[in-house]
Write a protein that holds these residues in place. Sequence first.
Motif, short mmCIF file in Angstrom:
data_model
loop_
_atom_site.label_atom_id
_atom_site.label_comp_id
_atom_site.label_asym_id
_atom_site.label_seq_id
_atom_site.Cartn_x
_atom_site.Cartn_y
_atom_site.Cartn_z
N VAL A 17 0.85 -1.19 0.00
CA VAL A 17 0.00 0.00 0.00
C VAL A 17 0.88 1.24 0.00
N GLY A 18 0.27 2.39 -0.25
CA GLY A 18 0.98 3.65 -0.22
C GLY A 18 0.30 4.63 0.72
N VAL A 19 1.09 5.39 1.46
CA VAL A 19 0.57 6.42 2.36
C VAL A 19 1.02 7.79 1.88
N ILE A 20 0.37 8.84 2.34
CA ILE A 20 0.64 10.20 1.90
C ILE A 20 1.72 10.82 2.78
N PRO A 21 2.88 11.18 2.24
CA PRO A 21 3.94 11.72 3.08
C PRO A 21 3.60 13.13 3.56
N ASP A 22 4.06 13.45 4.76
CA ASP A 22 3.91 14.82 5.25
C ASP A 22 4.78 15.75 4.40
N ARG A 23 5.96 15.28 4.07
CA ARG A 23 6.86 16.04 3.19
C ARG A 23 7.46 15.13 2.12
N ASN A 24 8.43 14.32 2.54
CA ASN A 24 9.12 13.47 1.57
C ASN A 24 9.08 12.01 2.01
N CYS A 25 9.30 11.13 1.03
CA CYS A 25 9.33 9.69 1.29
C CYS A 25 10.77 9.23 1.50
N PRO A 26 10.96 8.11 2.18
CA PRO A 26 12.29 7.51 2.22
C PRO A 26 12.78 7.22 0.81
N ALA A 27 14.06 7.25 0.61
CA ALA A 27 14.64 7.05 -0.73
C ALA A 27 14.14 5.76 -1.36
N GLY A 28 13.74 5.87 -2.62
CA GLY A 28 13.33 4.71 -3.38
C GLY A 28 11.92 4.22 -3.15
N THR A 29 11.11 4.97 -2.39
CA THR A 29 9.75 4.49 -2.09
C THR A 29 8.66 5.39 -2.66
N GLU A 30 9.01 6.52 -3.29
CA GLU A 30 7.97 7.45 -3.73
C GLU A 30 7.23 6.95 -4.97
N VAL A 31 5.92 7.09 -4.92
CA VAL A 31 5.02 6.79 -6.04
C VAL A 31 4.19 8.04 -6.29
N TRP A 32 4.12 8.50 -7.54
CA TRP A 32 3.35 9.71 -7.79
C TRP A 32 2.50 9.57 -9.05
N ILE A 33 1.36 10.23 -9.02
CA ILE A 33 0.42 10.23 -10.14
C ILE A 33 0.02 11.68 -10.41
N HIS A 34 0.37 12.17 -11.59
CA HIS A 34 0.07 13.56 -11.96
C HIS A 34 -1.18 13.60 -12.83
N CYS A 71 4.10 7.16 -0.43
CA CYS A 71 5.28 6.37 -0.08
C CYS A 71 4.88 4.91 -0.03
N ARG A 72 5.59 4.08 -0.77
CA ARG A 72 5.30 2.64 -0.76
C ARG A 72 5.72 2.06 0.59
N VAL A 73 4.81 1.34 1.21
CA VAL A 73 5.06 0.75 2.52
C VAL A 73 5.59 -0.67 2.35
N PRO A 74 6.65 -1.06 3.06
CA PRO A 74 7.16 -2.44 2.95
C PRO A 74 6.06 -3.44 3.28
N ASP A 75 6.16 -4.62 2.67
CA ASP A 75 5.12 -5.64 2.85
C ASP A 75 4.83 -5.94 4.32
N LYS A 76 5.87 -6.06 5.13
CA LYS A 76 5.68 -6.39 6.54
C LYS A 76 4.85 -5.33 7.25
N SER A 77 5.10 -4.06 6.96
CA SER A 77 4.34 -2.98 7.60
C SER A 77 2.95 -2.85 6.98
N THR A 78 2.81 -3.24 5.71
CA THR A 78 1.51 -3.18 5.05
C THR A 78 0.48 -4.01 5.82
N LEU A 79 0.89 -5.18 6.29
CA LEU A 79 -0.03 -6.05 7.01
C LEU A 79 -0.44 -5.49 8.37
N ALA A 80 0.26 -4.45 8.83
CA ALA A 80 -0.09 -3.83 10.11
C ALA A 80 -1.28 -2.89 9.97
#
Length: 349
Positions: free
Chosen positions: A138-155, A185-194
């Motif tokens: 899943v993806g969550v909305i960053p307050d500012r920036n995402c950790p490196a390599g996790t950003e997903v964007w749709i314009h 920000c793309r959430v790692p699979d382990k955290s997604t299940l949380a």
Amino acid sequence: MNKQWMSRALPFALCALAAAFTPAAFAEDSQEETPQEERDFAEKLVPETDAQKRYREYAENLERRYPDSAKVDPERFVAEEGEAYALLYCQALGFEGACVVESKDGVDQFVAHQPAKAGAKAALMPWWYWLFPRLFSVGVIPDRNCPAGTEVWIHHDDEDRRNANGRGGWIGGTVSGGNTTWRFCRVPDKSTLAFRPLPKAGDHHDYAVLKLGVFCPSGARTVIRRQNNEIWNNQNNNSGAVSIFPSIQGWPNPMPIPVTGPFPFTVTQYCHFDGAAPSVLGHMSAFPNLGYAYGVHAPSNFPAPWALARGWVHQDDEDWFNQNANWGNWGLTWMVGGGNTWRSLARVR
């Protein structure tokens, strides 16, 4: 006339008058100003191709057959249904047949599958193996920036004529002006299940995250929104079809502008958690700590202690021949709209 009645009726009349002259209402009239050449061009377009419809219907059916992802056997699913699902998605993107993921200049992208070039590697794993690491995310909305390599964007290229986009309050890293860029920000699979339903019932306890896998976390359901974007000189873009999977965006990325074909569109999939919905893994008492501040889509009255800040974004979608649509969105209060789209957000960490 009764003065008491007038004193009560006047505020309602003024509210109705004000609503009639809101920017959104004003923008809806702009379709009458659409140039004839743009109208003629729109007549060649369709809101959804047959391939996109088949993919969407398969995804909806999958939701009914697997109501809780905690009961899904990943290896068995990929072995039994992975090829069918992947093929439908490839065709929805515009490929004639199968597609595979290749990395070019450090960026993953879908390319047509060519069995003759697959070599010995094909004997070890099927062409649709790219689906396996994309079953749960899943993806969550960053307050500012995402950790490196996790950003997903749709314009989204929103309506140009009399644009009535708006925003207010907390919108995190979302960019809202004459057009809209949603950042996640793309959430790692382990955290997604949380991520699970909150323990309290009621629409004001609902929330949603961007769906970035085949299945939503336990206790969630899939919600799909199609938005018709600006037809003329469309500038839609995203971080890559692989990146935004299972969502789809048309024009100009990932496919070139066609003479005929689908509208410039964005079909976004979300994982929606109803308050107190049943979950094999139980309910969630607090949002997962991901190491950075983030938010989710949630109703404007999303309560404390979960909501730390609230906001909203309104998109003025294409006015001419608009065919926005929803699937699975019964009971939503965080995303509403017919010809335009309004979403509310809440910072939760």
